[in-house]
Structure formats: structure tokens, C-alpha cells
Design a protein around this motif. Structure first.
Motif, PDB file in Angstrom:
ATOM      1  N   THR A 180       0.840  -1.198   0.000  1.00 44.32           N
ATOM      2  CA  THR A 180       0.000   0.000   0.000  1.00 44.32           C
ATOM      3  C   THR A 180       0.872   1.245   0.000  1.00 44.32           C
ATOM      4  OG1 THR A 180      -1.798  -1.128   1.177  1.00 44.32           O
ATOM      5  CG2 THR A 180      -1.753   1.276   1.300  1.00 44.32           C
ATOM      6  N   ALA A 181       1.940   1.210   0.792  1.00 38.52           N
ATOM      7  CA  ALA A 181       2.848   2.355   0.850  1.00 38.52           C
ATOM      8  C   ALA A 181       3.552   2.562  -0.482  1.00 38.52           C
ATOM      9  CB  ALA A 181       3.870   2.150   1.962  1.00 38.52           C
ATOM     10  N   GLY A 182       4.142   1.501  -1.030  1.00 39.74           N
ATOM     11  CA  GLY A 182       4.912   1.627  -2.262  1.00 39.74           C
ATOM     12  C   GLY A 182       4.073   2.009  -3.470  1.00 39.74           C
ATOM     13  N   HIS A 183       3.039   1.229  -3.728  1.00 42.97           N
ATOM     14  CA  HIS A 183       2.178   1.511  -4.884  1.00 42.97           C
ATOM     15  C   HIS A 183       1.366   2.787  -4.646  1.00 42.97           C
ATOM     16  CE1 HIS A 183       3.082  -2.222  -6.975  1.00 42.97           C
ATOM     17  NE2 HIS A 183       2.971  -2.848  -5.816  1.00 42.97           N
ATOM     18  N   GLY A 184       1.089   3.069  -3.366  1.00 44.61           N
ATOM     19  CA  GLY A 184       0.351   4.291  -3.060  1.00 44.61           C
ATOM     20  C   GLY A 184       1.144   5.544  -3.354  1.00 44.61           C
ATOM     21  N   VAL A 185       2.458   5.517  -3.114  1.00 44.46           N
ATOM     22  CA  VAL A 185       3.304   6.665  -3.436  1.00 44.46           C
ATOM     23  C   VAL A 185       3.323   6.893  -4.945  1.00 44.46           C
ATOM     24  CG1 VAL A 185       5.702   7.475  -3.496  1.00 44.46           C
ATOM     25  CG2 VAL A 185       4.731   6.606  -1.368  1.00 44.46           C
ATOM     26  N   VAL A 186       3.383   5.815  -5.706  1.00 43.13           N
ATOM     27  CA  VAL A 186       3.313   5.953  -7.168  1.00 43.13           C
ATOM     28  C   VAL A 186       2.028   6.670  -7.560  1.00 43.13           C
ATOM     29  CG1 VAL A 186       3.104   4.688  -9.351  1.00 43.13           C
ATOM     30  CG2 VAL A 186       4.736   3.917  -7.608  1.00 43.13           C
ATOM     31  N   ALA A 187       0.895   6.226  -6.978  1.00 43.26           N
ATOM     32  CA  ALA A 187      -0.402   6.823  -7.288  1.00 43.26           C
ATOM     33  C   ALA A 187      -0.475   8.280  -6.842  1.00 43.26           C
ATOM     34  CB  ALA A 187      -1.517   6.015  -6.636  1.00 43.26           C
ATOM     35  N   THR A 214      15.228  -3.267  -4.253  1.00 42.38           N
ATOM     36  CA  THR A 214      15.942  -4.506  -3.974  1.00 42.38           C
ATOM     37  C   THR A 214      15.649  -4.991  -2.550  1.00 42.38           C
ATOM     38  OG1 THR A 214      17.878  -3.270  -3.207  1.00 42.38           O
ATOM     39  CG2 THR A 214      17.809  -3.865  -5.541  1.00 42.38           C
ATOM     40  N   GLY A 215      16.270  -6.108  -2.179  1.00 39.21           N
ATOM     41  CA  GLY A 215      16.132  -6.646  -0.835  1.00 39.21           C
ATOM     42  C   GLY A 215      14.733  -7.149  -0.549  1.00 39.21           C
ATOM     43  N   LEU A 216      14.421  -7.272   0.724  1.00 40.14           N
ATOM     44  CA  LEU A 216      13.091  -7.728   1.132  1.00 40.14           C
ATOM     45  C   LEU A 216      12.022  -6.779   0.613  1.00 40.14           C
ATOM     46  CD1 LEU A 216      11.187  -9.503   2.833  1.00 40.14           C
ATOM     47  CD2 LEU A 216      11.756  -8.072   4.812  1.00 40.14           C
ATOM     48  N   THR A 217      12.285  -5.488   0.671  1.00 39.39           N
ATOM     49  CA  THR A 217      11.336  -4.495   0.168  1.00 39.39           C
ATOM     50  C   THR A 217      11.019  -4.745  -1.293  1.00 39.39           C
ATOM     51  OG1 THR A 217      12.062  -2.791   1.734  1.00 39.39           O
ATOM     52  CG2 THR A 217      11.011  -2.029  -0.293  1.00 39.39           C
ATOM     53  N   GLY A 218      12.054  -4.948  -2.094  1.00 40.70           N
ATOM     54  CA  GLY A 218      11.847  -5.179  -3.522  1.00 40.70           C
ATOM     55  C   GLY A 218      11.061  -6.439  -3.796  1.00 40.70           C
ATOM     56  N   ARG A 219      11.344  -7.509  -3.031  1.00 38.51           N
ATOM     57  CA  ARG A 219      10.636  -8.769  -3.280  1.00 38.51           C
ATOM     58  C   ARG A 219       9.161  -8.664  -2.897  1.00 38.51           C
ATOM     59  NH1 ARG A 219      15.807 -10.541  -2.844  1.00 38.51           N
ATOM     60  NH2 ARG A 219      16.073 -10.236  -0.604  1.00 38.51           N
ATOM     61  N   VAL A 220       8.871  -7.944  -1.828  1.00 38.78           N
ATOM     62  CA  VAL A 220       7.469  -7.766  -1.423  1.00 38.78           C
ATOM     63  C   VAL A 220       6.719  -6.914  -2.444  1.00 38.78           C
ATOM     64  CG1 VAL A 220       5.953  -6.726   0.311  1.00 38.78           C
ATOM     65  CG2 VAL A 220       7.925  -8.075   1.041  1.00 38.78           C
ATOM     66  N   LEU A 221       7.366  -5.853  -2.909  1.00 41.80           N
ATOM     67  CA  LEU A 221       6.710  -4.966  -3.877  1.00 41.80           C
ATOM     68  C   LEU A 221       6.557  -5.632  -5.234  1.00 41.80           C
ATOM     69  CD1 LEU A 221       8.477  -1.603  -2.991  1.00 41.80           C
ATOM     70  CD2 LEU A 221       6.121  -2.252  -2.476  1.00 41.80           C
ATOM     71  N   ALA A 222       7.418  -6.614  -5.530  1.00 43.33           N
ATOM     72  CA  ALA A 222       7.342  -7.300  -6.824  1.00 43.33           C
ATOM     73  C   ALA A 222       6.210  -8.324  -6.865  1.00 43.33           C
ATOM     74  CB  ALA A 222       8.675  -7.978  -7.137  1.00 43.33           C
ATOM     75  N   GLU A 223       5.742  -8.742  -5.698  1.00 42.71           N
ATOM     76  CA  GLU A 223       4.640  -9.698  -5.660  1.00 42.71           C
ATOM     77  C   GLU A 223       3.346  -9.043  -6.145  1.00 42.71           C
ATOM     78  OE1 GLU A 223       4.033 -11.567  -1.917  1.00 42.71           O
ATOM     79  OE2 GLU A 223       6.132 -12.187  -1.697  1.00 42.71           O
ATOM     80  N   LYS A 224       2.479  -9.842  -6.702  1.00 43.17           N
ATOM     81  CA  LYS A 224       1.174  -9.325  -7.100  1.00 43.17           C
ATOM     82  C   LYS A 224       0.375  -9.023  -5.831  1.00 43.17           C
ATOM     83  CE  LYS A 224      -2.900 -10.275  -9.919  1.00 43.17           C
ATOM     84  NZ  LYS A 224      -3.576 -11.253 -10.806  1.00 43.17           N
TER      85      LYS A 224
END
Length: 300
Positions: A180-187, A214-224
Motif C-alpha cells: 500500500t505504501a509503495g504503490h500508493g506513493v506511485v499513485a 531490492t532486498g526484502l522491500t523489492g521482493r514484497v513490492l514485486a509480488e502481485k
């Protein structure tokens, strides 16, 4: 009493095990009742006790003292903070991490309930010699270490643990917070400028930057993302979703690994910078939104 009247070692151990179970049950019941009086769970009440005994602790240290898995500690601290029995403060020894402390007022409210209990224990101590008390202390200390290890084994398979010492596992709820944080910032960066063309360019650039995390953050954000619903009737509605998620993401990642919290901050800043570079010059609305996101990251 003759030698034959003495109980065998097996009988003594059986009696000791039975007495230990009685003591354990009595302790659990006492702390459950005490916790309930203050709207706490037994685990929450014992966590407060740890913070009072050892002073401010990192989430990792609190996990080590309690035997709880990282994700369990994160949820525990969140609950205590909501109830006013704990707070996160900057760690003066490491700016990348935070300490958890028990505010003096709420925590001290538990103290009066121990007075009658401790008075009874003082009377019990008086029945034993110094040598006997030293033996009992050694036994209880060693027994606590054995049970602490047993607790760690039980929590090793819970979400947030590190199977085989590997990367921590986030629960679906925690993943949703980070997403929500990552994709929300994009929005938010796309919505900051009402122009359709500029919004599309900013959104595409920010989304591409997000995918490079990258890292754990990148892997979580890469998930659908599962159950991710962003939006509302206005940018304000979107912000009401995203800014709390930003703060919560930094906190939960920091509890697991302070370095991962900083990685998350860096990833979000890259997203904001990518969106800003598509606007030349940047609009006042975009500048204001970027500043608010930066402030949220710095204040988390």
C-alpha cells in the motif's frame, strides 16, 4: 527416616515436575488476571515487565529476551503502543534503528498489584538459608533458560521467523501494508498534477522506479498485491491510505532489520525523484506532495 524411606530420584523428579507445573499455572493465572485488569494480554504484560527490567530495547533484543519471533514482536509493540504502554524512540547508538520503552506512568500502574504477592514471597524466602536460596536461584535461572529455548523453538515456524537463518517472512497483512505504501506513493505522485499527460508520465516513471527496489522491500513490492485497493474520491482519500502505511512500513521493517527500513526509505525516495524528473518545471502540487512524502519518511 531410614534410607529405604527416602523417595527415589525418579519419584523426586516426578514431584518436582508436578510442583513446577503448579507454579507455572499459578504464575500464568496471576499474570492473566493482572493483564486483564489493564486491558492487556499476558504476553503484553510480560513484555512491559521486560522493558521495565532491562530498560529501552530494540525489537531484536525484546525478541531475544522473550523468545518471540520478529513478526510477533512487531505486532506486540504495535498493540502496546496503541494502548499507551510502550513507545518507539530514536536509538542514540544507531540512527537506523529505534528503541522500545515503557512510559513510566502507565507501566507503574501495574506495580501496586504486586505488593501483596511480593510480601508473601518475602515471608517464603525467610524459611531458607542463604545457601539454599542460592541453589534455588541457580535452578530457576537454568530452568528459565531451558523454557526460553523451548519458546524460541515454538515460534521459529511462525510468520516473521527466519527459517534456516534466512530472510524474515512477512505476514500477508504486513506485505499489504508495504505494498500500500509503495504503490500508493506511485499513485500519489501521479495524482499530484491534474494534467492527464503529465500524470501518466509521472506514474509510469514512478512505477518503473518502484520495480527496481531490492532486498526484502523489492521482493514484497514485486509480488502481485492481494486485496490492495487504492483510491477513493480524491487525492486526500488516497493520502489517508498511503501516509499511515508509509509510517507503519518503516516501523515493521525496522523491527525486523533496521537496514531494511532504510532500504525501504531509499526505494520510496527513488520513486518520488523519478516522478519529479518527468515534470520540468515541477508543479507546486507535485513539489508539495514530494515534500509531504519526504516528511513522512523522515518522521517514521
Amino acid at each position: 527416616m531410614t534410607t529405604t524411606d527416602q523417595p527415589s530420584r525418579g519419584e523426586l523428579i516426578a514431584r518436582l515436575n508436578a510442583a513446577g507445573r503448579e507454579l507455572s499455572t499459578a504464575a500464568v493465572m496471576f499474570h492473566s488476571a493482572l493483564a486483564q485488569l489493564h486491558g492487556l494480554s499476558s504476553t503484553e504484560e510480560k513484555a512491559i515487565d521486560l522493558l521495565q527490567r532491562f530498560g529501552p530495547l530494540t525489537a531484536r533484543e525484546l525478541g531475544e529476551h522473550s523468545g518471540l519471533a520478529p513478526a510477533s514482536v512487531t505486532g506486540l509493540v504495535d498493540r502496546l503502543q496503541r494502548k499507551g504502554f510502550a513507545r518507539r524512540i530514536p536509538n542514540p547508538a544507531d540512527k537506523r534503528s529505534v528503541l522500545i520503552e515503557a512510559p513510566e506512568g502507565p507501566a507503574e500502574a501495574l506495580a501496586p498489584h504486586f505488593e501483596h504477592f511480593m510480601s508473601g514471597m518475602e515471608e517464603l524466602y525467610a524459611r531458607y538459608s542463604d545457601a539454599e536460596l542460592a541453589t534455588i536461584t541457580g535452578f530457576l535461572t537454568a530452568g528459565a533458560a531451558v523454557q526460553h529455548e523451548a519458546t524460541a523453538r515454538l515460534t521459529a515456524a511462525l510468520p516473521g521467523s527466519r527459517p534456516g537463518g534466512g530472510e524474515p517472512v512477512l505476514t500477508q497483512s504486513q506485505k499489504l501494508t508495504v505494498q500500500t505504501a509503495g504503490h500508493g506513493v506511485v499513485a500519489l505522485m501521479a495524482a499530484a498534477d491534474p494534467g492527464a499527460f503529465s500524470s501518466a508520465r509521472a506514474g509510469m516513471a514512478a512505477g518503473k522506479a518502484l520495480s527496481s527496489a531490492t532486498g526484502l522491500t523489492g521482493r514484497v513490492l514485486a509480488e502481485k498485491p492481494k486485496r490492495l485497493k487504492l483510491g477513493g474520491h480524491s487525492t486526500a482519500d488516497l493520502a489517508d491510505q498511503v501516509f499511515p502505511a508509509l509510517t507503519a512500513s518503516v516501523a515493521l521493517l525496522g523491527d525486523i532489520d533496521p537496514g531494511e527500513a532504510e532500504n525501504f526509505r531509499s526505494a520510496i525516495r527513488v520513486v518520488v525523484d523519478a516522478a519529479m524528473r518527468t515534470r520540468n518545471p515541477a508543479s507546486p502540487a507535485a513539489i508539495a506532495m514530494a515534500a509531504k512524502i519526504g516528511d513522512a519518511l523522515d518522521g517514521a
